[in-house]
Design an enzyme around this catalytic site. Structure first.
Site, short mmCIF file in Angstrom:
data_model
loop_
_atom_site.label_atom_id
_atom_site.label_comp_id
_atom_site.label_asym_id
_atom_site.label_seq_id
_atom_site.Cartn_x
_atom_site.Cartn_y
_atom_site.Cartn_z
N GLY A 102 37.69 28.55 47.34
CA GLY A 102 38.85 28.86 46.49
C GLY A 102 38.49 29.77 45.34
O GLY A 102 39.22 30.72 45.02
N CYS A 103 37.37 29.50 44.70
CA CYS A 103 36.95 30.29 43.54
C CYS A 103 36.59 31.72 43.97
O CYS A 103 36.89 32.69 43.28
CB CYS A 103 35.77 29.63 42.85
N THR A 104 35.96 31.84 45.13
CA THR A 104 35.61 33.16 45.66
C THR A 104 36.87 33.94 45.99
O THR A 104 37.00 35.12 45.63
CB THR A 104 34.70 33.01 46.90
#
Length: 151
Positions: free
Chosen positions: A45-47
């Site tokens: 998700g962060c990527t």
């Protein structure tokens, strides 16, 4: 959790980026700033979120936005994350929670039935006077730049 809201003044902060440079809120006086908090570098998700901002960086800059990514990851993890995905913006290694606490984005979370304290994925749009103009708490990781630009 005492998260900053629209109209709140952001407390002055100072933190280190992925290269050990000191970044202060005052560095952005007179500029529009996007501060996005993400739970963990190099996770799916962060990527997706950070890559979406990278891919739309020129458009964000054209609208006058400067971007800061923040998580509690170490400088080394932030450096790896930034270099791997070629982000054009600094990533703060907020291991001591200076910035996380200033914005109030640390608090109770639930994942797979377990409760724990963690970093809430939240984005703040801050004006040139250091006042929060908008808070995005329901971040669409794959379409985050559009959420910022729709103001």
């Amino acid at each position: 959790m005492n998260t900053l809201k629209e109209g709140d003044k952001v407390p002055e902060f100072s933190s280190k980026d992925q290269d050990g440079n000191t970044i202060n809120l005052s560095d952005y006086r007179g500029k529009k700033l996007v501060v996005f908090f993400y739970p963990r570098a190099n996770t799916p998700g962060c990527t997706a979120e950070a890559c979406n901002l990278r891919d739309n960086y020129a458009e964000l800059q054209a609208q006058g936005y400067h971007i800061l990514g923040v998580s509690e990851d170490s400088e080394k993890k932030q450096t790896n994350f930034k270099n791997k995905y070629e982000f054009q913006f600094p990533l703060l290694a907020d291991e001591d929670h200076t910035v996380i606490d200033a914005f109030g984005v640390w608090g109770p979370k639930k994942f797979m039935g377990k409760s724990y304290d963690g970093l809430h994925r939240t984005t703040f749009i801050v004006n040139g006077e250091g006042v929060v103009e908008r808070v995005i708490s329901k971040v669409k990781t794959k379409d985050h730049a559009a959420q910022i630009l729709e103001a």
